[in-house]
Scaffold this motif. Sequence first.
Motif: not given
Length: 324
Positions: A219-239
Amino acid sequence: MLAMALTACGGQQAANSNAANNNAAPAATTATAEKPAAEATQAETRTLKYLDKEYTVPSKTERIVITGSMESMEDALVLGVKPVGAISVGGKFPEMFAPVTGEAQSIGEKTQPNLETILSLKPDVILGSSKFPPETMEKLNKIKTTFPVSHISTNWEANLLLLGELTGKQAEAQKVIEDYKKDVEAAKVQLGDSLKDKKVVVIRVRGGSINIYPEKVFFNPSLYADLGLTAPAEVKAAKAQEVVSLEKFSEINPDYIFVQFSTDENKDNPKALEDLQNNPIWKSINAVKNGKVFVNVVDPLAQGGTAWSKVNFLKAAVEKLSAK
């Protein structure tokens, strides 16, 4: 006598001419028949392009089998497509798919397609999964043309449009996409800057453990790409899907947590969520202390990166995130 001979000779020539014409006629008839047959064969198939690759399918694809692709199951739900064969979970069809599986036959579990059953259903086309190994796709393609439907969230539009193209519901599929984008813009206006400095995280409890996902998964694209929220560093680092300890998760210290939990994914520890909620470390997290933890705002089996998931999650998430 001479007259009789000439008459006989003329008759024989006419007979030979007729015989020659009769012998030539079938060849002409066959050639004429072959051309429409070839044209008919071409009319019975069509070529579809999906994610930059072309596939040949029957002109009418009414008998659709879905195997391995829960994404396609959700798309079928959105467009009201009733497959003849569908994925079962734990030996039965999940309740969320009841509107489209009433007449379907189980073709096995998500990762265990029953090839004999699929063959017996005589499908016009098969919707498989991009997660299938090459040998599985090869076997399925021997039965009928099989699409490796993408499990990547960012391909949700292509997936929905594919099913729309196969079933003659292109307009409906396009409208779902356009409506979603309008709803996203309206949601961004509604939320404003209220979440500018807030950490919002979606987790999935599977096998009794906390799982986080990359920025473009679940569901992350809905939060971070669509709504424009900032992803926590740990989420950005996840592969990929990543199990994190409760201690590490508490260090992220989210302000809002969306939890997806299904007993089907926690059979060895059905009380995993309850145990988590009773843990002191969990209770120390900001979102927990402030009552901003939301469990199963959509069906826990939802894949996240599909039209159904995105439409329903957006509505539920905005309602929760905008509540005072």
